[in-house]
Design a protein around this motif. Structure first.
Motif, PDB file in Angstrom:
ATOM      1  N   UNK A   1     -11.768  -1.489  -7.641  1.00  0.00           N
ATOM      2  CA  UNK A   1     -10.705  -1.743  -8.616  1.00  0.00           C
ATOM      3  C   UNK A   1     -10.445  -0.463  -9.417  1.00  0.00           C
ATOM      4  N   UNK A   2      -9.175  -0.129  -9.580  1.00  0.00           N
ATOM      5  CA  UNK A   2      -8.798   1.093 -10.304  1.00  0.00           C
ATOM      6  C   UNK A   2      -8.284   0.769 -11.706  1.00  0.00           C
ATOM      7  N   UNK A   3      -7.231  -0.042 -11.805  1.00  0.00           N
ATOM      8  CA  UNK A   3      -6.635  -0.353 -13.105  1.00  0.00           C
ATOM      9  C   UNK A   3      -5.628  -1.480 -12.935  1.00  0.00           C
ATOM     10  N   UNK A   4      -5.097  -1.940 -14.054  1.00  0.00           N
ATOM     11  CA  UNK A   4      -3.985  -2.888 -14.052  1.00  0.00           C
ATOM     12  C   UNK A   4      -2.834  -2.259 -14.827  1.00  0.00           C
ATOM     13  N   UNK A   5      -1.645  -2.262 -14.236  1.00  0.00           N
ATOM     14  CA  UNK A   5      -0.467  -1.636 -14.841  1.00  0.00           C
ATOM     15  C   UNK A   5       0.532  -2.706 -15.253  1.00  0.00           C
ATOM     16  N   UNK A   6       1.270  -2.403 -16.345  1.00  0.00           N
ATOM     17  CA  UNK A   6       2.181  -3.391 -16.925  1.00  0.00           C
ATOM     18  C   UNK A   6       3.572  -2.780 -17.153  1.00  0.00           C
ATOM     19  N   UNK A   7       4.360  -2.621 -16.102  1.00  0.00           N
ATOM     20  CA  UNK A   7       5.735  -2.135 -16.302  1.00  0.00           C
ATOM     21  C   UNK A   7       6.587  -3.211 -16.965  1.00  0.00           C
ATOM     22  N   UNK A   8       7.624  -2.780 -17.685  1.00  0.00           N
ATOM     23  CA  UNK A   8       8.459  -3.728 -18.427  1.00  0.00           C
ATOM     24  C   UNK A   8       9.945  -3.479 -18.179  1.00  0.00           C
ATOM     25  N   UNK A   9      10.680  -4.577 -18.300  1.00  0.00           N
ATOM     26  CA  UNK A   9      12.142  -4.519 -18.350  1.00  0.00           C
ATOM     27  C   UNK A   9      12.526  -5.065 -19.723  1.00  0.00           C
ATOM     28  N   UNK A  10      13.002  -4.176 -20.614  1.00  0.00           N
ATOM     29  CA  UNK A  10      13.269  -4.564 -21.993  1.00  0.00           C
ATOM     30  C   UNK A  10      14.755  -4.733 -22.254  1.00  0.00           C
ATOM     31  N   UNK A  11      15.052  -5.655 -23.181  1.00  0.00           N
ATOM     32  CA  UNK A  11      16.403  -5.787 -23.722  1.00  0.00           C
ATOM     33  C   UNK A  11      16.283  -5.712 -25.240  1.00  0.00           C
ATOM     34  N   UNK A  12      16.887  -4.681 -25.834  1.00  0.00           N
ATOM     35  CA  UNK A  12      16.813  -4.498 -27.280  1.00  0.00           C
ATOM     36  C   UNK A  12      17.803  -5.431 -27.966  1.00  0.00           C
TER      37      UNK A  12
ATOM     38  N   UNK B   1       0.835  -1.197   0.000  1.00  0.00           N
ATOM     39  CA  UNK B   1       0.000   0.000   0.000  1.00  0.00           C
ATOM     40  C   UNK B   1       0.871   1.250   0.000  1.00  0.00           C
ATOM     41  N   UNK B   2       0.555   2.190  -0.900  1.00  0.00           N
ATOM     42  CA  UNK B   2       1.235   3.483  -0.978  1.00  0.00           C
ATOM     43  C   UNK B   2       0.215   4.537  -1.382  1.00  0.00           C
ATOM     44  N   UNK B   3       0.217   5.661  -0.673  1.00  0.00           N
ATOM     45  CA  UNK B   3      -0.655   6.776  -1.024  1.00  0.00           C
ATOM     46  C   UNK B   3      -2.129   6.445  -0.982  1.00  0.00           C
ATOM     47  N   UNK B   4      -2.518   5.497  -0.156  1.00  0.00           N
ATOM     48  CA  UNK B   4      -3.920   5.120  -0.063  1.00  0.00           C
ATOM     49  C   UNK B   4      -4.374   4.150  -1.137  1.00  0.00           C
ATOM     50  N   UNK B   5      -3.452   3.634  -1.947  1.00  0.00           N
ATOM     51  CA  UNK B   5      -3.773   2.675  -3.010  1.00  0.00           C
ATOM     52  C   UNK B   5      -3.123   1.333  -2.696  1.00  0.00           C
ATOM     53  N   UNK B   6      -3.799   0.257  -3.078  1.00  0.00           N
ATOM     54  CA  UNK B   6      -3.272  -1.096  -2.912  1.00  0.00           C
ATOM     55  C   UNK B   6      -2.726  -1.592  -4.248  1.00  0.00           C
ATOM     56  N   UNK B   7      -1.517  -2.143  -4.220  1.00  0.00           N
ATOM     57  CA  UNK B   7      -0.862  -2.653  -5.416  1.00  0.00           C
ATOM     58  C   UNK B   7      -0.588  -4.146  -5.211  1.00  0.00           C
ATOM     59  N   UNK B   8      -1.210  -4.966  -6.039  1.00  0.00           N
ATOM     60  CA  UNK B   8      -1.034  -6.427  -5.936  1.00  0.00           C
ATOM     61  C   UNK B   8      -0.179  -6.903  -7.104  1.00  0.00           C
ATOM     62  N   UNK B   9       0.953  -7.498  -6.777  1.00  0.00           N
ATOM     63  CA  UNK B   9       1.885  -7.998  -7.793  1.00  0.00           C
ATOM     64  C   UNK B   9       1.439  -9.392  -8.228  1.00  0.00           C
ATOM     65  N   UNK B  10       1.059  -9.505  -9.516  1.00  0.00           N
ATOM     66  CA  UNK B  10       0.551 -10.781 -10.026  1.00  0.00           C
ATOM     67  C   UNK B  10       1.651 -11.662 -10.602  1.00  0.00           C
TER      68      UNK B  10
END
Length: 674
Positions: free
Chosen positions: A565-576, A531-540
């Motif tokens: 439910x607010x949204x689902x976010x998709x951060x990435x770690x890329x290798x070109x 939890x940060x800033x009043x939001x819950x973040x669940x790592x799937x």
């Protein structure tokens, strides 16, 4: 064949620029109208030639022509077409060609939209633009040729720097360069006025809309650059006082001073020498930014080149431009006389204070940017001047400037009674003071512990906003407020209101963001919730995904607030695939009041638990940072589009025609008597 045509077009550009720089200027001194008349067709021809060269280079990228060194180094067949196109200006050689192309666009605009100005004056303006074009065309042809060929051509190229493979880079450099190069128009107008010796309100009126448009594009460019860094670099910041960021910000500060000084020169026929000097400084700082980005004297994610030879060429060109223009200023400056007189407390005095604060701020930013380079060159000692220095300087100098933003429009030209102004300011003073007290009493505590500074920032934002309302009220003190009366106000007045409102938005946004943003680095495993800033973040979890020219580890994070439910976010770690450079692609859920920002780190722990490092940010009012330059840019557009400028140009043309007819009649009479 097409690239050969592009190269040949650049060679012809140099020839046309030499013609444009010499004959019209000579004609303006000798009175040879045929030579002066060459200025417009030469400028238009130069635009066509540079456009051909630019189109040829773009075609080479889009068709994967790896026979050009520049294409082979900055593109490959797997890159999406949008990044192939933006790669045209994604490195040193192509960005210089973009600079030259935008310079030719500005030149074309002058040839088309200045027909109401005296032929002699425009011939000199276009000659100065031609001289600038000579410098950049020589730079391209002799040190930075984008059409240099390689044989045999490789089957596959490298690729554009992965940092630059972002949609923002398709529009950020063109906007920024349009502002940078646009100050060359103000510079050319100022030098033409110096050469002619005619520095009056008419000159300021001619150059003011051009300068405002350049400032508008530079404002958009800086805002887009900040937005790109925030989205692409993965560190969650929007401004780091990077030397290249400073290189764009310094001309903006001086350009802001210039557009205000031009207003005084136009309306009151004063500040003339100062205004010319500001035009010279603004363009000189634009060239200095070019030197810093391309010389290799600094390290930055924004820098294009590290070749000292190229840096030396720009340094020489910079010396010629600054030295030549300041020499002309010193020669003609003593002849400049201001006619308008004003009291100590007047709009003119407040505008001068505005100018001084902006220029002093630019000076201290320049000092902080160059001092480490100078110290390294003289002693070999390496130091860095970081954000604490710049933040302190900026805050100390910009706070009184924000106070002046309200005073300026409320004080009359020539002078005004101080007590009368104080009475007018009762509402802004009362409302902003109340805002300060309420902020101290009601705002929640922050882990940063800056509540007093936060209240001060909110007070300044309220001060500007309430001052703008009072400014509108004062316009209708002696007349009825109605839709018709609002329409009767000049468009430039609404541009001023919107630009200053942008300042209020920026001050408020920065204040709230710096006080209440929170972030945390954490190790998370699939199914874990934080939890940060009043939001819950669940790592799937993280899954592998293939992109057009990269492989990515893609995280999935579900965001909720309470049971919603607010949204689902998709951060990435890329290798070109070509450069094998790891890149962080942040995931952002944005709104007007807050951003949720997540960047994915590295896998940690045992292979079986799927643990990753992750950083999460809660950033209130982040979007206000970019709403502000948008508002300011729209304000600049409104100011530049005021119909009074078009009407005045027509009047100038009519006056010029009448004067020429009278001169011809006098000459004919004199000849008849003789």
């Amino acid at each position: 064949m097409i690239t050969d045509i592009g190269h040949f077009a650049l060679v012809l550009t140099l020839g046309v620029a030499l013609l444009q720089a010499s004959l019209p200027m000579a004609g303006s001194f000798t009175g040879n109208r045929a030579w002066m008349a060459l200025a417009r067709p030469a400028g238009q021809t130069q635009f066509v030639l540079v456009a051909i060269a630019f189109a040829a280079l773009a075609y080479a990228f889009l068709t994967d022509n790896f026979g050009l060194v520049y294409v082979a180094q900055n593109s490959n067949t797997q890159m999406p077409w949008i990044y192939k196109f933006s790669a045209v200006w994604g490195a040193h050689e192509g960005s210089l060609l973009l600079w030259l192309f935008i310079l030719s666009v500005w030149t074309l605009a002058i040839t088309l939209f200045s027909r109401g100005l005296p032929e002699e004056y425009i011939a000199r303006v276009l000659s100065v633009m031609g001289m600038i074009s000579i410098g950049f065309t020589c730079f391209l042809l002799f040190t930075s040729n984008p059409f240099q060929e390689i044989f045999p051509a490789p089957l596959q190229g490298r690729e554009l720097n992965p940092l630059l493979q972002d949609p923002g880079l398709a529009i950020h450099p063109p906007m920024l360069y349009t502002g940078y190069v646009g100050f060359s128009v103000a510079f050319a107008f100022a030098l033409a006025a110096l050469i002619s010796g005619r520095l009056d309100a008419t000159w300021a009126r001619w150059s003011r809309p051009w300068t405002t448009v350049a400032w508008m594009f530079l404002t958009i460019g800086i805002g887009l650059g900040s937005w790109w860094a925030y989205n692409e670099l993965g560190w969650g910041g929007w401004w780091f006082w990077d030397p290249v960021e400073n290189a764009s910000f310094m001309p903006w500060l001086v350009g802001t001073a210039l557009i205000h000084s031009l207003a005084v020169t136009e309306k009151r026929d004063t500040f003339k020498a100062w205004t010319v000097l500001l035009a010279i400084i603004a363009f000189s700082l634009s060239l200095l930014g070019t030197f810093l980005v391309r010389s290799g004297v600094l390290t930055s994610v924004h820098a294009f080149a590290t070749d000292p030879e190229r840096g030396l060429f720009i340094l020489i060109f910079l010396g010629v431009v600054i030295g030549g223009s300041l020499s002309l200023y010193a020669w003609r400056g003593g002849q400049i006389r201001s006619i308008g007189h004003f009291e100590l407390f007047s709009r003119e005095s407040l505008m001068l204070m505005n100018n001084v604060l902006l220029v002093v701020t630019a000076f201290f930013i320049l000092l902080g940017t160059l001092y480490p380079l100078i110290l390294d060159a003289l002693t070999g000692e390496k130091i860095s001047v970081g954000p604490p220095y710049f933040n302190l300087v900026f805050m100390l100098l910009m706070t009184p400037l924000v106070l002046l933003i309200v005073l300026g429009p409320l004080v009359r030209w020539k002078g005004q009674n101080l007590w009368e102004t104080v009475k007018t300011l009762r509402v802004p003073l009362g409302v902003s003071t109340a805002g300060f007290v309420l902020a101290l009493l009601l705002l929640p505590p922050s882990k940063h512990g800056r509540l007093a500074m936060t209240a001060m920032g909110i007070m300044l934002g309220i001060w500007v906003f309430s001052g703008l309302i009072v400014s509108v009220r004062e316009k209708f003190r002696h007349r009825k407020l109605s839709l018709e009366s609002l329409k009767a106000l000049p468009v430039s007045y609404y541009g001023m209101l919107l630009g200053h409102f942008g300042i209020a938005v920026f001050v408020t946004g920065v204040t709230v963001l710096n006080t209440y943003q929170t972030d945390d680095d954490m190790r998370v495993t699939p199914g874990q919730q934080v939890q940060i800033g009043g939001y819950n973040f669940r790592f799937e979890g993280v899954a592998q995904q293939r992109g057009p020219n990269y492989m990515a580890q893609r995280g999935t994070i579900s965001v909720s607030q309470g049971d919603k439910y607010i949204t689902t976010l998709y951060p990435e770690k890329r290798v070109y695939m070509v450069q094998t450079m790891p890149m962080t692609e942040a995931a952002i859920d944005d709104s007007l009041l807050r951003d949720l920002y997540i960047s994915l780190g590295e896998p940690v722990g045992s292979a079986g638990d799927g643990a990753w490092l992750m950083r999460i940010y809660y950033k209130p009012f982040q979007r206000w940072i970019w709403l502000a330059p948008l508002l300011m840019a729209i304000g600049g557009f409104l100011a530049a589009s005021d119909r009074r400028y078009r009407q005045r140009q027509k009047q100038v043309l009519q006056d010029t025609v009448v004067a020429q007819q009278l001169l011809d009649e006098l000459l004919a009479t004199s000849a008849a008597k003789g």
